[in-house]
Design a protein around this motif. Structure first.
Motif, PDB file in Angstrom:
ATOM      1  N   MET A 779       0.856  -0.911  -0.377  1.00 35.33           N
ATOM      2  CA  MET A 779      -0.292  -0.227   0.218  1.00 35.33           C
ATOM      3  C   MET A 779       1.618   1.355   0.018  1.00 35.33           C
ATOM      4  SD  MET A 779      -3.041  -1.274   2.870  1.00 35.33           S
ATOM      5  CE  MET A 779      -4.310   0.392   2.635  1.00 35.33           C
ATOM      6  N   HIS A 780       2.203   1.335   0.281  1.00 38.79           N
ATOM      7  CA  HIS A 780       2.460   2.213   0.224  1.00 38.79           C
ATOM      8  C   HIS A 780       3.858   2.569  -0.964  1.00 38.79           C
ATOM      9  CE1 HIS A 780       2.650   2.697   4.788  1.00 38.79           C
ATOM     10  NE2 HIS A 780       3.120   4.214   4.676  1.00 38.79           N
ATOM     11  N   GLY A 781       3.357   1.334  -1.582  1.00 37.89           N
ATOM     12  CA  GLY A 781       4.317   1.487  -2.816  1.00 37.89           C
ATOM     13  C   GLY A 781       5.924   0.568  -2.872  1.00 37.89           C
ATOM     14  N   GLY A 782       5.884  -0.263  -2.378  1.00 38.61           N
ATOM     15  CA  GLY A 782       7.443  -0.531  -1.890  1.00 38.61           C
ATOM     16  C   GLY A 782       6.595  -2.439  -2.216  1.00 38.61           C
ATOM     17  N   LYS A 783       7.651  -3.284  -1.139  1.00 32.91           N
ATOM     18  CA  LYS A 783       7.608  -4.996  -1.605  1.00 32.91           C
ATOM     19  C   LYS A 783       8.650  -5.240  -0.120  1.00 32.91           C
ATOM     20  CE  LYS A 783       8.912  -4.327  -6.663  1.00 32.91           C
ATOM     21  NZ  LYS A 783      10.134  -4.589  -7.591  1.00 32.91           N
ATOM     22  N   LEU A 784       7.896  -6.501  -0.435  1.00 32.55           N
ATOM     23  CA  LEU A 784       8.617  -7.575   0.528  1.00 32.55           C
ATOM     24  C   LEU A 784       9.381  -8.598   0.384  1.00 32.55           C
ATOM     25  CD1 LEU A 784       7.046  -7.780   4.209  1.00 32.55           C
ATOM     26  CD2 LEU A 784       7.681 -10.196   2.412  1.00 32.55           C
ATOM     27  N   ALA A 785      10.828  -8.799   1.107  1.00 33.07           N
ATOM     28  CA  ALA A 785      11.188 -10.154  -0.041  1.00 33.07           C
ATOM     29  C   ALA A 785      11.857 -11.488   1.273  1.00 33.07           C
ATOM     30  CB  ALA A 785      12.189  -9.744  -0.731  1.00 33.07           C
ATOM     31  N   ILE A 786      11.673 -12.732   1.324  1.00 33.65           N
ATOM     32  CA  ILE A 786      12.368 -12.972   1.962  1.00 33.65           C
ATOM     33  C   ILE A 786      12.815 -14.455   1.987  1.00 33.65           C
ATOM     34  CG2 ILE A 786      11.038 -14.763   3.771  1.00 33.65           C
ATOM     35  CD1 ILE A 786       8.378 -13.591   3.901  1.00 33.65           C
ATOM     36  N   GLN A 787      14.242 -14.396   2.147  1.00 37.04           N
ATOM     37  CA  GLN A 787      15.265 -15.521   2.563  1.00 37.04           C
ATOM     38  C   GLN A 787      15.083 -15.844   3.772  1.00 37.04           C
ATOM     39  OE1 GLN A 787      17.966 -12.034   1.531  1.00 37.04           O
ATOM     40  NE2 GLN A 787      17.876 -13.267  -0.301  1.00 37.04           N
ATOM     41  N   SER A 788      15.303 -17.388   3.549  1.00 37.06           N
ATOM     42  CA  SER A 788      15.688 -18.419   4.386  1.00 37.06           C
ATOM     43  C   SER A 788      16.436 -19.644   4.589  1.00 37.06           C
ATOM     44  CB  SER A 788      14.163 -18.400   5.373  1.00 37.06           C
ATOM     45  OG  SER A 788      13.983 -19.162   6.160  1.00 37.06           O
ATOM     46  N   GLU A 789      17.195 -20.159   5.130  1.00 41.29           N
ATOM     47  CA  GLU A 789      17.812 -20.951   4.914  1.00 41.29           C
ATOM     48  C   GLU A 789      17.443 -22.240   6.589  1.00 41.29           C
ATOM     49  OE1 GLU A 789      22.245 -22.847   4.807  1.00 41.29           O
ATOM     50  OE2 GLU A 789      21.578 -21.127   4.292  1.00 41.29           O
ATOM     51  N   VAL A 790      16.912 -22.927   6.416  1.00 41.91           N
ATOM     52  CA  VAL A 790      16.585 -24.439   7.579  1.00 41.91           C
ATOM     53  C   VAL A 790      18.071 -24.043   8.107  1.00 41.91           C
ATOM     54  CG1 VAL A 790      15.806 -26.006   8.442  1.00 41.91           C
ATOM     55  CG2 VAL A 790      15.170 -25.202   6.233  1.00 41.91           C
ATOM     56  N   GLY A 791      17.639 -23.871  10.076  1.00 42.08           N
ATOM     57  CA  GLY A 791      18.852 -24.086  10.870  1.00 42.08           C
ATOM     58  C   GLY A 791      19.757 -23.457  11.546  1.00 42.08           C
ATOM     59  N   ARG A 792      19.435 -22.143   9.911  1.00 39.52           N
ATOM     60  CA  ARG A 792      20.223 -20.452   9.556  1.00 39.52           C
ATOM     61  C   ARG A 792      20.012 -19.384  10.675  1.00 39.52           C
ATOM     62  NH1 ARG A 792      25.251 -20.550   6.053  1.00 39.52           N
ATOM     63  NH2 ARG A 792      25.885 -19.402   7.853  1.00 39.52           N
ATOM     64  N   GLY A 793      18.318 -19.275  10.370  1.00 39.52           N
ATOM     65  CA  GLY A 793      17.693 -18.280  10.056  1.00 39.52           C
ATOM     66  C   GLY A 793      16.702 -17.822   9.092  1.00 39.52           C
ATOM     67  N   THR A 794      16.334 -16.450   9.091  1.00 35.19           N
ATOM     68  CA  THR A 794      15.475 -15.886   8.337  1.00 35.19           C
ATOM     69  C   THR A 794      15.779 -14.682   8.402  1.00 35.19           C
ATOM     70  OG1 THR A 794      14.026 -17.169   8.475  1.00 35.19           O
ATOM     71  CG2 THR A 794      13.000 -15.721   7.372  1.00 35.19           C
ATOM     72  N   ILE A 795      15.846 -13.445   6.786  1.00 33.01           N
ATOM     73  CA  ILE A 795      16.246 -12.202   6.512  1.00 33.01           C
ATOM     74  C   ILE A 795      14.646 -12.198   6.005  1.00 33.01           C
ATOM     75  CG2 ILE A 795      17.432 -10.398   5.623  1.00 33.01           C
ATOM     76  CD1 ILE A 795      19.433 -12.444   5.652  1.00 33.01           C
ATOM     77  N   VAL A 796      14.006 -11.144   6.260  1.00 34.42           N
ATOM     78  CA  VAL A 796      12.752 -10.439   5.896  1.00 34.42           C
ATOM     79  C   VAL A 796      13.209  -8.981   5.580  1.00 34.42           C
ATOM     80  CG1 VAL A 796      10.615  -9.521   6.152  1.00 34.42           C
ATOM     81  CG2 VAL A 796      11.471 -11.699   6.886  1.00 34.42           C
ATOM     82  N   THR A 797      13.069  -8.470   4.103  1.00 38.97           N
ATOM     83  CA  THR A 797      13.590  -7.597   3.253  1.00 38.97           C
ATOM     84  C   THR A 797      11.727  -6.717   3.320  1.00 38.97           C
ATOM     85  OG1 THR A 797      15.782  -8.056   2.534  1.00 38.97           O
ATOM     86  CG2 THR A 797      14.818  -5.950   1.926  1.00 38.97           C
ATOM     87  N   VAL A 798      11.617  -5.373   3.773  1.00 37.24           N
ATOM     88  CA  VAL A 798      10.782  -4.203   3.585  1.00 37.24           C
ATOM     89  C   VAL A 798      11.630  -3.488   2.673  1.00 37.24           C
ATOM     90  CG1 VAL A 798       9.174  -2.988   3.687  1.00 37.24           C
ATOM     91  CG2 VAL A 798       9.851  -5.373   5.075  1.00 37.24           C
TER      92      VAL A 798
END
Length: 816
Positions: A779-798
């Motif tokens: 709604m702000h005109g942005g984007k959301l992306a998710i990167q994850s690896e089992v056992g190592r963690g997750t990165i969520v980018t906005v």
């Protein structure tokens, strides 16, 4: 009586005989004296007439020198046009216009070997051009006035260049300097035809013109004549060195009786006394001295006038005497060449020229002695740079009888013209390159539809070889040869200049032929093969569509019925979706009211605000009720926000926002839960720009991401990373939790979607956190992306834009 008479006779004869020698001597003296006086009178009369004739001859010579200078200019201009004709790139009309542009010229024409006039600037001069071609008789250069009998003629320059001749017609009036309104001047050809008569001469009449012409040609210097009104005139002739033209000038003069009377009166006193004779001798000597001074002054005046004429024409003049190896330069010529003096040897003159051009210039000077024409172009160093000089002239025999050949020529600064020709040459090369690089056929024809220019695409498209495509090939011959490569062609009924041609190779050309400004023809073709193939494909598709429509007509009723059913089902689905969203929104409001009371009362009981509880277990139950109520409230808030988004009723209020404020608030709200699990939250943000966004929405995005990170991380740390980029702001939440399998990443941001793992079963939730985060980001005109690896963690980018680029009110957008 007779005796007496016989005696007296001798006595009377004696004195006579005695005086006879004296008388004879006196008579001889008197006769000699009067003979001398008569000789002096006759000499004075002849000298006066000669002086008048010489002065008029000098005037005629001065006028003839100006005629020579202007003819030399015309010759130079004609030679310059010859260079243009030899280049082969100019049209005949352009060459004729260039030849007629010089000031002495009045018209010009281009004539082929057959005598046909290809171009002429003044059609009224066509007969004169034809007569000049006959008089030139194929000579390389011919200058003169062709004989035409009773018809008028004029000076003409004929230069044969290849298979053409450039004929320049000269206006005789433009050859003369500015004259007094009373001046009587004639220009005649070698055969006696009068080419030009001054206004005063025209008023005198044809008879007076013929008298002046005959009298001027009667002697070397001229003669005295009397016109019909019994007035005396002096007429003199001077021959132009170029073109065999004669220049006659006439002026009033004393009559013959006046000349005799003046001579007699001058010597009448001589008979009175010897002193008178001495005075007469003195006067004669003085007259001779004055005559010499007049002659010297006349020579200086003639030289001054010639210099003024040359300067007025903006050309320098040179004279080369091969016998003395001496080149004499005018003041302007010396300035143009940079000569240190006005008289140089030929070798000294060559030293002023750039070394690369010296040999050619020397050859031109040597060749001028045999050919009679000087035509040299060379460079000299002037003002720290190079200047182009053109020297053109004619070799003439010395009229003094010494059989010495002299070369007279003009010196012109051609630097600007050379630079212009160089620019034109570069433009022609660029035009040629552009035409060759043009993908379609191109051809240029002259006014007689003869081929001048073409490109390789023209030859390749119509299968034409060098035997057909050559300069001056006729349009009809080229068109006939091209028919073998044409399968069919069709003319545009609305435009006769447009044709559509199909070649035997299957290619299609759109050919346009237009008339050029000079009467020529331009042929331009464009490859339209892709368009034709698309037209054919469209025709096939139209046929298929027509067939499909004909088949569909039989099923039209069924299709309409299915469409109505689909429309009704879609309306039912939309109503059900709206009912669901409305139900969820209403239920969320209904649930939050009692739930707030439960949370508030449980918090009061847990904190024992009204006094201690009897059993400590009740305090634990109150804390559990408080936590469960808050959890349920969060779930209800998420459901309510998602329902608003689906119902297009969520409104954002963007305003300037410092991202660090939202980050600090979100971290502060989740820090306690993280510390309860032994986790630390690290913020890595610096120099963040101010963005335009909804404060509550950005805070909610960060809270959702941090809450998920705390929820699914058992040990390690959580980092909030924020950086400025060229488009806006990038927020990353990095955790060291359990991670997510790659095959489950696409459905994480869907409402009510959860990854069924052993760890997630221990964490309650509705699966709306990431869905809300994604919706608010978009709604702000942005984007959301998710990167994850089992056992190592997750990165969520906005990624959020610096300027609000989304929708402020979804309800209004949906309505539109």
């Amino acid at each position: 009586m007779s005796d007496e008479n016989a005696y007296e006779a001798p006595s009377g004869a004696a004195p006579y005989k005695a005086n006879k020698p004296f008388i004879a001597l006196v008579l001889v003296f008197v006769t000699a004296f009067f003979a001398a006086i008569a000789a002096q009178i006759r000499s004075h009369h002849d000298d006066a007439a000669s002086t008048i004739i010489a002065a008029q001859s000098s005037a005629a010579g001065l006028i003839a020198e100006r005629v020579n200078a202007n003819l030399a200019i015309a010759m130079g201009a004609s030679a310059g046009v010859t260079d243009l004709a030899r280049s082969g790139g100019a049209a005949p009309s352009a060459i004729a216009n260039a030849a007629a542009s010089a000031r002495p010229a009045v018209a010009a024409a281009i004539v082929n070997r057959a005598g046909g006039i290809e171009a002429i600037t003044d059609p009224a001069q066509a007969a004169l051009v034809t007569a000049a071609m006959q008089s030139a008789n194929a000579a390389e250069v011919w200058v003169g006035a062709p004989a035409r009998g009773e018809l008028a003629t004029a000076p003409v320059i004929v230069r044969n260049v290849g298979d053409r001749a450039i004929v320049t017609v000269i206006d005789p009036a433009r050859l003369l300097p500015e004259l007094d309104e009373h001046a009587r001047v004639l220009i005649a050809s070698a055969d006696g035809s009068i080419l030009y008569a001054s206004p005063a001469m025209q008023e005198a009449g044809a008879r007076a013109q013929q008298q002046v012409l005959a009298a001027a040609r009667a002697g070397d210097d001229g003669a005295l004549i009397r016109d019909g009104n019994d007035r005396t005139w002096v007429a003199a002739e001077s021959t132009a060195q170029i073109g065999d033209l004669d220049v006659m000038a006439a002026a009033p003069a004393p009559g013959a009786l006046d000349l005799w009377l003046a001579a007699f009166l001058r010597f009448a006193l001589v008979a009175a006394a010897p002193l008178a004779a001495m005075a007469v001798l003195y006067l004669l000597m003085r007259q001779n001295a004055q005559r010499a001074r007049l002659a010297e002054a006349e020579a200086e005046r003639a030289e001054t006038h010639f210099q003024i004429a040359a300067d007025g024409a903006k050309v320098g003049v040179l004279e080369w005497r091969p016998a003395a190896d001496e080149v004499q330069l005018s003041e302007r010529a010396a300035r143009l060449l940079g000569a240190p003096r006005d008289v140089l040897g030929l070798r000294d003159l060559l030293e002023l020229i750039v070394a690369e051009d010296r040999f050619g210039v020397e050859e031109e000077f040597r060749r001028a002695r045999q050919s009679g024409l000087l035509d040299a172009r060379f460079r000299v160093t002037r003002g720290g740079g190079l200047a182009w000089i053109e020297a053109r002239g004619t070799a003439v025999e010395d009229s003094s009888g010494r059989s010495e050949t002299r070369v007279f020529g003009t010196v012109i600064d051609a630097t600007q013209r050379h630079e212009a020709e160089a620019r034109v040459s570069r433009l022609e090369q660029q035009l040629r390159a552009a035409i060759d690089n043009f993908s379609g056929p191109f051809a240029l024809w002259d006014a007689r539809k003869r081929l001048l220019l073409w490109n390789q695409s023209f030859a390749r498209a119509f299968g034409l070889g060098p035997d057909i495509l050559r300069m001056r090939a006729s349009y009809e011959a080229v068109a006939a040869a091209a028919t073998s490569s044409i399968r069919r062609e069709k003319n545009d009924p609305t435009n006769p200049d447009v044709r559509v041609i199909e070649l035997t190779t299957g290619e299609w050309l759109h050919v346009v032929e237009r008339r050029a400004g000079d009467g020529g023809l331009i042929t331009v073709g464009v490859d339209i093969t892709p368009l034709k193939r698309k037209e054919e494909e469209l025709a096939k598709n139209e046929r298929r569509l027509s067939d499909a429509l004909s088949r569909a007509e039989t099923q039209e009723y069924r299709i309409k019925a299915l469409a109505r059913e689909a429309h009704e089902e879609r309306q039912k689905a939309e109503e059900a979706s709206r009912a669901k969203s409305t139900f969820l929104a209403n239920m969320s409001h209904e649930l939050r009211t009692p739930l707030n009371a439960v949370i508030g009362f449980s918090e009061i009981m847990a904190k024992e605000l009204f006094g201690p509880l009897a059993n400590p277990q009740y305090k634990q139950y109150s804390s559990d009720i408080y936590d469960s109520g808050n959890h349920l409230l969060d779930l209800i808030n998420d459901i309510l926000d998602m329902a608003k988004i689906e119902a297009n009723k969520l409104t954002l209020t963007p305003r300037p926002l410092d991202p660090m404020v939202a980050i600090e608030q979100a971290v502060r709200l989740t820090k306690r839960k993280a510390e309860d699990k032994g986790l630390s939250i690290v913020v890595d943000a610096e120099d963040l720009p101010e963005i335009e966004a909804d404060h509550r929405a950005v805070k909610q995005i960060l809270l959702n991401l941090l809450s998920n990170a705390v929820k699914f991380t058992d040990q390690g740390a959580i980092m909030v990373h924020a950086r400025d980029n060229q488009h806006g702001l990038t927020l990353r939440v990095v955790d060291t939790g359990c991670g997510i399998p790659p095959e489950h990443l696409p459905r994480l941001a869907r409402p009510f979607e959860q990854v069924e793992q052993e760890l997630t079963r221990n964490n309650h939730g509705t699966g709306l956190g990431l869905a809300l985060t994604k919706s608010l980001t978009e709604m702000h005109g942005g984007k959301l992306a998710i990167q994850s690896e089992v056992g190592r963690g997750t990165i969520v980018t906005v990624t959020l834009p610096r300027t609000f680029g989304g929708q402020r009110e979804l309800e209004a957008t949906a309505a539109e």
